[in-house]
Design an enzyme around this catalytic site. Sequence first.
Site, PDB file in Angstrom:
ATOM      1  N   GLY A  37       0.781  -1.234   0.000  1.00 37.68           N
ATOM      2  CA  GLY A  37       0.000   0.000   0.000  1.00 37.68           C
ATOM      3  C   GLY A  37       0.813   1.284   0.000  1.00 37.68           C
ATOM      4  O   GLY A  37       0.238   2.376  -0.009  1.00 37.68           O
ATOM      5  N   ALA A  38       2.157   1.170  -0.014  1.00 40.79           N
ATOM      6  CA  ALA A  38       2.984   2.377  -0.191  1.00 40.79           C
ATOM      7  C   ALA A  38       3.417   2.514  -1.643  1.00 40.79           C
ATOM      8  O   ALA A  38       4.123   3.450  -2.005  1.00 40.79           O
ATOM      9  CB  ALA A  38       4.205   2.324   0.723  1.00 40.79           C
ATOM     10  N   GLY A  39       3.005   1.572  -2.474  1.00 39.87           N
ATOM     11  CA  GLY A  39       3.345   1.619  -3.902  1.00 39.87           C
ATOM     12  C   GLY A  39       2.295   2.382  -4.694  1.00 39.87           C
ATOM     13  O   GLY A  39       1.392   3.025  -4.132  1.00 39.87           O
ATOM     14  N   ASP A  75       3.744  -3.139   4.157  1.00 42.77           N
ATOM     15  CA  ASP A  75       4.610  -2.810   3.020  1.00 42.77           C
ATOM     16  C   ASP A  75       6.047  -2.720   3.535  1.00 42.77           C
ATOM     17  O   ASP A  75       6.304  -2.112   4.573  1.00 42.77           O
ATOM     18  CB  ASP A  75       4.180  -1.473   2.391  1.00 42.77           C
ATOM     19  N   THR A 127      -1.616  -9.754 -13.288  1.00 44.47           N
ATOM     20  CA  THR A 127      -1.350  -8.853 -14.417  1.00 44.47           C
ATOM     21  C   THR A 127      -1.622  -9.530 -15.759  1.00 44.47           C
ATOM     22  O   THR A 127      -1.524 -10.769 -15.859  1.00 44.47           O
ATOM     23  CB  THR A 127       0.125  -8.390 -14.369  1.00 44.47           C
ATOM     24  N   ASP A 128      -1.898  -8.731 -16.771  1.00 44.28           N
ATOM     25  CA  ASP A 128      -2.087  -9.278 -18.131  1.00 44.28           C
ATOM     26  C   ASP A 128      -0.810  -9.900 -18.679  1.00 44.28           C
ATOM     27  O   ASP A 128      -0.847 -10.668 -19.638  1.00 44.28           O
ATOM     28  CB  ASP A 128      -2.619  -8.188 -19.087  1.00 44.28           C
ATOM     29  N   GLU A 129       0.345  -9.561 -18.054  1.00 40.78           N
ATOM     30  CA  GLU A 129       1.614 -10.053 -18.592  1.00 40.78           C
ATOM     31  C   GLU A 129       1.742 -11.569 -18.489  1.00 40.78           C
ATOM     32  O   GLU A 129       2.581 -12.174 -19.162  1.00 40.78           O
ATOM     33  CB  GLU A 129       2.790  -9.397 -17.869  1.00 40.78           C
ATOM     34  N   TYR A 185       9.548 -11.367 -14.300  1.00 39.80           N
ATOM     35  CA  TYR A 185       8.440 -10.713 -13.580  1.00 39.80           C
ATOM     36  C   TYR A 185       7.134 -11.435 -13.892  1.00 39.80           C
ATOM     37  O   TYR A 185       6.402 -11.854 -12.991  1.00 39.80           O
ATOM     38  CB  TYR A 185       8.350  -9.226 -13.966  1.00 39.80           C
ATOM     39  N   ALA A 190       6.699 -14.370 -15.103  1.00 42.10           N
ATOM     40  CA  ALA A 190       6.738 -15.760 -14.627  1.00 42.10           C
ATOM     41  C   ALA A 190       6.448 -15.835 -13.136  1.00 42.10           C
ATOM     42  O   ALA A 190       5.725 -16.726 -12.667  1.00 42.10           O
ATOM     43  CB  ALA A 190       8.105 -16.377 -14.937  1.00 42.10           C
ATOM     44  N   LYS A 217       4.668 -13.734 -11.398  1.00 41.09           N
ATOM     45  CA  LYS A 217       3.243 -13.441 -11.181  1.00 41.09           C
ATOM     46  C   LYS A 217       2.384 -14.651 -11.577  1.00 41.09           C
ATOM     47  O   LYS A 217       1.403 -14.974 -10.897  1.00 41.09           O
ATOM     48  CB  LYS A 217       2.812 -12.202 -11.975  1.00 41.09           C
ATOM     49  N   VAL A 253      12.763   5.227 -25.997  1.00 42.55           N
ATOM     50  CA  VAL A 253      11.736   4.322 -26.520  1.00 42.55           C
ATOM     51  C   VAL A 253      12.429   3.061 -27.028  1.00 42.55           C
ATOM     52  O   VAL A 253      13.324   3.143 -27.872  1.00 42.55           O
ATOM     53  CB  VAL A 253      10.940   5.014 -27.647  1.00 42.55           C
TER      54      VAL A 253
HETATM   55  P1  NAD Z   1       4.879  -0.783  -7.180  1.00 46.27           P
HETATM   56  O1  NAD Z   1       6.208  -1.334  -7.578  1.00 46.27           O
HETATM   57  O2  NAD Z   1       4.579   0.667  -7.384  1.00 46.27           O
HETATM   58  O3  NAD Z   1       4.613  -1.075  -5.621  1.00 46.27           O
HETATM   59  C1  NAD Z   1       4.912  -2.311  -5.031  1.00 46.27           C
HETATM   60  C2  NAD Z   1       4.850  -2.130  -3.516  1.00 46.27           C
HETATM   61  O4  NAD Z   1       5.127  -3.402  -2.901  1.00 46.27           O
HETATM   62  C3  NAD Z   1       5.893  -1.139  -2.979  1.00 46.27           C
HETATM   63  O5  NAD Z   1       5.286  -0.235  -2.073  1.00 46.27           O
HETATM   64  C4  NAD Z   1       6.904  -2.040  -2.260  1.00 46.27           C
HETATM   65  O6  NAD Z   1       7.526  -1.408  -1.154  1.00 46.27           O
HETATM   66  C5  NAD Z   1       6.034  -3.195  -1.823  1.00 46.27           C
HETATM   67  N1  NAD Z   1       6.800  -4.441  -1.632  1.00 46.27           N
HETATM   68  C6  NAD Z   1       7.701  -4.990  -2.490  1.00 46.27           C
HETATM   69  N2  NAD Z   1       8.207  -6.111  -1.940  1.00 46.27           N
HETATM   70  C7  NAD Z   1       7.611  -6.288  -0.734  1.00 46.27           C
HETATM   71  C8  NAD Z   1       7.721  -7.263   0.292  1.00 46.27           C
HETATM   72  N3  NAD Z   1       8.545  -8.305   0.174  1.00 46.27           N
HETATM   73  N4  NAD Z   1       6.942  -7.129   1.395  1.00 46.27           N
HETATM   74  C9  NAD Z   1       6.093  -6.070   1.522  1.00 46.27           C
HETATM   75  N5  NAD Z   1       5.974  -5.108   0.593  1.00 46.27           N
HETATM   76  C10 NAD Z   1       6.725  -5.211  -0.522  1.00 46.27           C
HETATM   77  O7  NAD Z   1       3.814  -1.706  -7.922  1.00 46.27           O
HETATM   78  P2  NAD Z   1       2.393  -1.358  -8.568  1.00 46.27           P
HETATM   79  O8  NAD Z   1       2.599  -0.899  -9.947  1.00 46.27           O
HETATM   80  O9  NAD Z   1       1.617  -0.539  -7.616  1.00 46.27           O
HETATM   81  O10 NAD Z   1       1.757  -2.827  -8.652  1.00 46.27           O
HETATM   82  C11 NAD Z   1       0.984  -3.363  -7.591  1.00 46.27           C
HETATM   83  C12 NAD Z   1       0.460  -4.725  -8.001  1.00 46.27           C
HETATM   84  O11 NAD Z   1      -0.347  -4.606  -9.166  1.00 46.27           O
HETATM   85  C13 NAD Z   1       1.549  -5.737  -8.330  1.00 46.27           C
HETATM   86  O12 NAD Z   1       1.167  -7.000  -7.855  1.00 46.27           O
HETATM   87  C14 NAD Z   1       1.587  -5.750  -9.849  1.00 46.27           C
HETATM   88  O13 NAD Z   1       2.017  -7.003 -10.344  1.00 46.27           O
HETATM   89  C15 NAD Z   1       0.118  -5.500 -10.168  1.00 46.27           C
HETATM   90  N6  NAD Z   1      -0.148  -4.870 -11.483  1.00 46.27           N
HETATM   91  C16 NAD Z   1       0.468  -3.696 -11.819  1.00 46.27           C
HETATM   92  C17 NAD Z   1       0.184  -3.109 -13.047  1.00 46.27           C
HETATM   93  C18 NAD Z   1       0.814  -1.796 -13.449  1.00 46.27           C
HETATM   94  O14 NAD Z   1       0.624  -1.349 -14.592  1.00 46.27           O
HETATM   95  N7  NAD Z   1       1.552  -1.114 -12.578  1.00 46.27           N
HETATM   96  C19 NAD Z   1      -0.739  -3.711 -13.922  1.00 46.27           C
HETATM   97  C20 NAD Z   1      -1.368  -4.903 -13.532  1.00 46.27           C
HETATM   98  C21 NAD Z   1      -1.056  -5.467 -12.310  1.00 46.27           C
HETATM   99  P1  TYD Z   2       6.749  -0.492 -18.483  1.00 51.54           P
HETATM  100  O1  TYD Z   2       6.202   0.794 -17.980  1.00 51.54           O
HETATM  101  O2  TYD Z   2       8.076  -0.974 -17.970  1.00 51.54           O
HETATM  102  O3  TYD Z   2       5.618  -1.586 -18.240  1.00 51.54           O
HETATM  103  P2  TYD Z   2       5.547  -3.121 -18.772  1.00 51.54           P
HETATM  104  O4  TYD Z   2       6.871  -3.551 -19.291  1.00 51.54           O
HETATM  105  O5  TYD Z   2       5.160  -3.835 -17.527  1.00 51.54           O
HETATM  106  O6  TYD Z   2       4.476  -3.119 -19.823  1.00 51.54           O
HETATM  107  O7  TYD Z   2       6.850  -0.422 -20.068  1.00 51.54           O
HETATM  108  C1  TYD Z   2       5.722  -0.109 -20.870  1.00 51.54           C
HETATM  109  C2  TYD Z   2       6.150  -0.218 -22.319  1.00 51.54           C
HETATM  110  O8  TYD Z   2       7.115   0.811 -22.581  1.00 51.54           O
HETATM  111  C3  TYD Z   2       6.836  -1.542 -22.662  1.00 51.54           C
HETATM  112  O9  TYD Z   2       6.489  -1.904 -24.003  1.00 51.54           O
HETATM  113  C4  TYD Z   2       8.306  -1.210 -22.585  1.00 51.54           C
HETATM  114  C5  TYD Z   2       8.356   0.240 -23.027  1.00 51.54           C
HETATM  115  N1  TYD Z   2       9.437   1.060 -22.452  1.00 51.54           N
HETATM  116  C6  TYD Z   2      10.215   1.866 -23.287  1.00 51.54           C
HETATM  117  O10 TYD Z   2      10.015   1.897 -24.521  1.00 51.54           O
HETATM  118  N2  TYD Z   2      11.190   2.622 -22.724  1.00 51.54           N
HETATM  119  C7  TYD Z   2      11.452   2.609 -21.386  1.00 51.54           C
HETATM  120  O11 TYD Z   2      12.379   3.324 -20.934  1.00 51.54           O
HETATM  121  C8  TYD Z   2      10.647   1.785 -20.531  1.00 51.54           C
HETATM  122  C9  TYD Z   2      10.880   1.738 -19.040  1.00 51.54           C
HETATM  123  C10 TYD Z   2       9.648   1.020 -21.119  1.00 51.54           C
END
Ligand code: NAD
Ligand code: TYD
Length: 323
Positions: free
Chosen positions: A9-11, A34, A122-124, A146, A148, A150, A198
């Site tokens: 929740g700090a993320g 967190d 995640t969709d990944e 990452y 894998a 998830k 990019v």
């Molecule tokens: P983020 O990297 O911004 O935040 C992750 C948080 O988890 C941080 O606050 C970190 O301190 C905490 N954390 C990491 N390791 C920890 C541990 N061992 N114990 C306790 N806390 C820990 O990530 P986000 O982008 O907010 O993503 C949150 C979730 O959503 C993730 O599970 C990610 O896979 C999922 N998700 C993200 C996206 C996206 O586009 N960002 C899309 C789909 C799903």
């Molecule tokens: P990212 O924000 O790392 O999310 P994810 O890889 O989880 O989708 O990247 C989004 C898209 O942008 C991805 O296709 C990789 C690309 N990308 C760049 O082109 N340049 C960059 O510096 C970064 C970090 C990502």
Amino acid sequence: MTRVLVTGGAGFIGSHFIKLALRRHPDWHIVNLDNLTYAGNPANLPTDPRHEFIKGDIADAATVNRVFEPGFELVVNLAAETHVDRSLRGAADFIRTDVLGTHTLLAAARQHQVAKFIQISTDEVYGSLQTGRATEESPLRPANPYAASKAAADLVALTAGVPVIITRCTNNYGPNQHVEKFIPLCITNALDNQPLPVYGDGRNIRDWIHVEDHCAAIDHVIEHGTPGEIYNIAGGNELENITIARQICRILAKPESLIKFVTDRPGHDRRYALNADKLGWKPQRPFDLTGTVEWYRANEAWWRKVKSGEFRQYYQQQYGQRL
Ligand code: NAD
Ligand code: TYD
């Protein structure tokens, strides 16, 4: 009071989810576990008496058992290592937090008979799709550590004997996202008149959703989802990376010559796309980066701090040779 555990929740997404949940559920007391890794930021936390922050590691069983002692009705697991590029440099932290951490939470949830456990995935996990959209039945084809980690966590969660619901969302954008991710990196670099890096030909496609829509969808799943089920969450905004970089330049009135094509990410997934019909929920916000760009412009102190120290070293290693 309903006791709710939110991890991570700090993320980025976790902090938005807690703020939305505090607004929508006046009867919730939220414990936020967190570990404040490089991605966790105390500046993201809400100040509310119904929010209780605990610094701790979800993969540490002693910590988790202590946190679970008073019991929870609901767990929402957002804590994770989340950056693909970092996972390509070393997967250990990803396996530890994303897989072992999820297992550790599930074991405690099972012991304490938690009524609902939401695993944020995640969709990944579906990997790259040339055409069509992944449904919840599509095969898991993760192509980087990452994704894998998830995917592994999803399978661990589905077999843990806990009432788990899994959500798989597309790429999020919005305020408070770490500057290592594509959109905040481009915005903050553009503000500094620095190159927007990019990868490859810039034609990789992601489907973007505003973080507040994602959080609203998670809340919808908590209320309407069925344990044991998986739900895709889609933004419905498939865009090439180059289009995003150009939009950021336009909003900030910066020249497109700042955009630099750099060496591609190894194994870079070409396209993610989801079919989210099963959930029957639609995001409210049309895709628009203006508000996000404005947030970074107005919160320079937030991102300057995040962009210093450890990040500067990471950025130098990641892009130093390429720009
Ligand atoms: P983020 O990297 O911004 O935040 C992750 C948080 O988890 C941080 O606050 C970190 O301190 C905490 N954390 C990491 N390791 C920890 C541990 N061992 N114990 C306790 N806390 C820990 O990530 P986000 O982008 O907010 O993503 C949150 C979730 O959503 C993730 O599970 C990610 O896979 C999922 N998700 C993200 C996206 C996206 O586009 N960002 C899309 C789909 C799903
Ligand atoms: P990212 O924000 O790392 O999310 P994810 O890889 O989880 O989708 O990247 C989004 C898209 O942008 C991805 O296709 C990789 C690309 N990308 C760049 O082109 N340049 C960059 O510096 C970064 C970090 C990502």
